[in-house]
Design a protein around this motif. Structure first.
Motif, PDB file in Angstrom:
ATOM      1  N   VAL A 230     -46.257 -29.778   6.214  1.00 36.18           N
ATOM      2  CA  VAL A 230     -47.265 -29.723   6.771  1.00 36.18           C
ATOM      3  C   VAL A 230     -47.622 -30.396   8.313  1.00 36.18           C
ATOM      4  O   VAL A 230     -47.013 -31.635   8.530  1.00 36.18           O
ATOM      5  CB  VAL A 230     -49.124 -30.102   6.596  1.00 36.18           C
ATOM      6  CG1 VAL A 230     -49.441 -30.210   6.922  1.00 36.18           C
ATOM      7  CG2 VAL A 230     -48.769 -29.888   4.467  1.00 36.18           C
TER       8      VAL A 230
ATOM      9  N   THR B 142     -57.267 -30.091  10.427  1.00 37.49           N
ATOM     10  CA  THR B 142     -56.837 -28.777   9.856  1.00 37.49           C
ATOM     11  C   THR B 142     -56.083 -29.482   8.873  1.00 37.49           C
ATOM     12  O   THR B 142     -55.815 -28.846   7.734  1.00 37.49           O
ATOM     13  CB  THR B 142     -56.017 -28.356  10.442  1.00 37.49           C
ATOM     14  OG1 THR B 142     -57.286 -27.877  11.919  1.00 37.49           O
ATOM     15  CG2 THR B 142     -56.419 -26.815   9.398  1.00 37.49           C
TER      16      THR B 142
ATOM     17  N   GLN C 117     -55.617 -29.592   4.395  1.00 33.27           N
ATOM     18  CA  GLN C 117     -54.266 -29.399   3.858  1.00 33.27           C
ATOM     19  C   GLN C 117     -53.787 -29.477   2.703  1.00 33.27           C
ATOM     20  O   GLN C 117     -53.715 -29.978   1.789  1.00 33.27           O
ATOM     21  CB  GLN C 117     -53.492 -28.331   4.819  1.00 33.27           C
ATOM     22  CG  GLN C 117     -53.349 -26.884   5.080  1.00 33.27           C
ATOM     23  CD  GLN C 117     -51.955 -26.939   6.686  1.00 33.27           C
ATOM     24  OE1 GLN C 117     -51.924 -27.454   7.404  1.00 33.27           O
ATOM     25  NE2 GLN C 117     -51.679 -25.753   6.001  1.00 33.27           N
TER      26      GLN C 117
ATOM     27  N   THR D 293     -55.804 -30.847  -0.061  1.00 29.51           N
ATOM     28  CA  THR D 293     -55.991 -29.603  -1.017  1.00 29.51           C
ATOM     29  C   THR D 293     -54.656 -29.521  -1.795  1.00 29.51           C
ATOM     30  O   THR D 293     -54.713 -29.218  -2.699  1.00 29.51           O
ATOM     31  CB  THR D 293     -55.797 -27.900  -0.173  1.00 29.51           C
ATOM     32  OG1 THR D 293     -56.915 -28.306   0.183  1.00 29.51           O
ATOM     33  CG2 THR D 293     -55.958 -26.781  -1.329  1.00 29.51           C
TER      34      THR D 293
END
Lengths: 237, 384
Positions: B268, B274, B278, B281
């Motif tokens: 990541v 953002t 991520q 999640t």
């Protein structure tokens, strides 16, 4: 005035010197001592324009890397300690089939929980945590050790320089483990040490090597070509 | 720039002016200036920073054989002074001076650093915000308006690993190596295939023993080695490690799905808001553990917004940990660009174990930043 000679460095003492002398003699390369040079200078019979210097094996390695000699015979371990990836400074022309020695990572045999570099990594980290200092590796091969340990992902250690009798460092209490050369492993064993399963850093032997950084003239390349041909090697283009 | 730069009158005047501006920002926040010796005992750097820093450190010895070095950074001697002076915590210290490093690919071997260290402030969140404020303030005072910021958090990854169902020794390994790209992936693969079976001979001999039988069995194995040397590593260290390994079972394997998640998290990288979503999640399975470090990062972003740094312009890089091995948590860097590409201007972060390792109070926190003066000057000039 005579043109600058091609310089060839060979070991000045010990078992390696005897083996080099025998190898050269078998190849029809006869060395003649230079008068008054106390055994530190020689010429090659029938090949003028070559100056033979007798140096210690480690001096030969640094002279090759530094471009102070054109050709040399010494252990690959010493060459790579001075130039780990040869770095475009030295070319290995021919392994000579003697002077075999492995550069290895060895730890106390009593470390029954450590048999791989991954184990050593755990042990180093735990040691640093518990003792608030880094586990010490005694060696005269600092460069080779750093590269190999970095590759194995080990960072919690420190190198302590060793001038000789490295295998005694864990017993003497000046280091926990060592990186050193071994041929049969018997010296390590006698000192209560064992080589890690994946702890061979380099399988070394005597090499006929060329310094790329030295000043090369056409005349020198010519002399080198003749000499190398007798020794069963060729000069890289 | 040359490896051995000579500073002319204009450069000296500009560097002095810039240093004064940065030190004024530090002073305004209560940081007092300290100047450690340029020549330092090598030991404290070797023991704290490891061989990777050592190969870039100029070492020398004095006639009595004492190992010395030119300071490769000012953080360690500054922290050492704080510990040895016995002064109270929290302490706010700053400096401006030369540091020395071998440049493997050429470039200057000496450079000026301005830095601030916030030592022993218990509330980490407050400390993080203060250090970012100080760093951004110093850069702006030096005339740098445009910069790119990169952030990461070693603690976030450590939290993820702690939440994984894997042997304790593996957790240690994963945490230690996550920043070594390449090596880390190999390590994960070895764990998935079960090839990481260590000191198997010893472990096999212990397999199936009851916990109460373990210690005597290990002691017996050790006794077989007689009086072979141990170095400073104690018998107890060996016993403890084998006890842990034996109770972990032989040749454990890492669930391939878990390994994949770890890899994805480490990949990541992008605009911070953002990127954090991520990660949230990807780590849903261990959400309870991850919420705290994720929320802490979001709080830092909010603080940056308050400083006029848009969080969307901040790049969060999950595998960012800096190669200075003493960092432990939040880390940040400021970058600029010149003709040849991006240039690191400043960097810093949390190093919560350094003070204790130097003999300071147990659990004393620390966060700091260091600014590269010459690079900052060049960047500020470009911006004009």
């Amino acid at each position: 005035m005579m043109a600058d000679p091609l310089t060839l460095a060979i070991p000045s003492k010990g078992r390696l010197k005897e083996q080099v002398d025998a190898h050269f003699a078998a190849a029809g390369v006869a060395l003649k001592q230079t008068a008054g040079a106390r055994g530190y200078r020689a010429t090659v019979e029938g090949l003028p324009g070559i100056d033979v210097m007798l140096l210690s094996a480690s001096e030969i390695a640094s002279a090759l890397v530094g471009g102070d000699v054109h050709l040399g015979v010494t252990g690959e371990d010493l060459i790579r300690e001075n130039a780990p990836e040869l770095d475009g400074r030295v070319a290995l022309l021919k392994p000579l089939g003697f002077g075999f020695a492995d550069v290895v990572v060895a730890v106390p045999r009593a470390w029954i929980d450590v048999s791989t570099m991954a184990d050593l990594d755990d042990a180093c980290a735990a040691f640093a945590h518990r003792h608030r200092r880094r586990l010490r590796i005694a060696t005269k091969y600092a460069q080779l050790t750093r590269r190999f340990f970095a590759h194995a992902g080990i960072s919690d250690y420190r190198i302590v320089g060793s001038a000789g009798a490295t295998e005694g460092a864990p017993t003497a209490g000046t280091a926990e483990a060592i990186v050193d050369i071994t041929t049969t492993g018997s010296t390590l064993k006698a000192n209560g040490l064992k080589v890690l399963d994946d702890g061979v850093i380099l399988r070394s032997q005597a090499q006929l090597a060329m310094s790329i950084t030295a000043d090369w003239t056409e005349a020198m390349r010519g002399s080198a070509g003749v000499l190398l041909k007798r020794l069963g090697a060729t000069l890289p283009a | 720039m040359s490896a051995f730069p000579t500073y002319g009158p204009d450069d000296i005047a500009a560097l002095d002016e810039q240093a004064a501006a940065m030190l004024a920002v530090f002073a305004g926040r209560g940081y007092t200036r300290h100047e450690p010796a340029i020549l330092q005992p090598a030991q404290i750097f070797i023991d704290r920073s490891g061989e990777e820093i050592r190969r870039r450190t100029f070492e020398l010895s004095d006639p009595s054989g004492r190992e010395l070095c030119l300071r490769p950074d000012l953080t360690i001697p500054t922290c050492q002074w704080q510990v040895e002076s016995g002064r109270p915590y929290p302490a706010r210290l700053c400096y401006h001076g030369l540091a020395f490093r071998h440049r493997l690919g050429g470039g200057p071997t000496q450079f000026y650093q301005a830095g601030a260290e916030l030592l022993g402030l218990e509330d980490r969140a407050t400390g993080d915000v203060e250090m970012m404020t100080v760093a951004v303030g110093a850069l702006r005072a030096a005339g740098l308006e445009k910069f790119e910021m990169k952030i990461g958090d070693l603690g976030l990854f450590a939290t993820l690993v702690d939440a994984l169902d894997v042997p304790a020794q593996w957790r240690g390994r994963l945490k230690r190596h996550f920043w070594r790209s390449g090596y880390f992936e190999t390590l994960l693969t070895r764990m998935v295939t079960g090839a990481a079976s260590d000191a198997e001979r010893a472990i096999d001999a212990l397999h199936g023993l009851k916990p109460a039988e373990l210690r005597p069995a290990i002691e017996a194995l050790l006794d077989k080695e007689g009086d072979a040397p141990l170095g400073m590593r104690t018998r107890e260290e060996i016993v403890e490690r084998l006890m842990v390994q034996a109770s972990d079972g032989t040749a454990p394997k890492l669930d391939a799905k878990v390994a994949e998640t770890v890899k994805q998290v480490l990949d990541v990288s992008g605009p911070a808001p953002t990127a954090l979503e991520q990660i949230r999640t990807l780590t849903k399975a261990v959400a309870a553990s991850m919420e705290k470090p994720l929320a802490a990062m979001e709080a830092r972003l909010a603080a940056l917004a308050g400083l006029g740094v848009d969080p969307k312009s901040v790049r969060f890089v999950a595998h960012f940990g800096r190669n200075l091995e003493y960092y432990t948590g939040f880390v940040f860097e400021f970058w600029s660009r010149d003709e040849s590409g991006p240039v690191e201007i400043a960097g810093g972060g949390r190093y919560d174990t350094l003070l204790e390792s130097l003999g300071g109070p147990r659990g004393a926190t620390a966060i700091g930043c260091a600014i590269r003066s010459e690079r900052l000057l060049a960047a500020a000039r470009r911006g004009k």
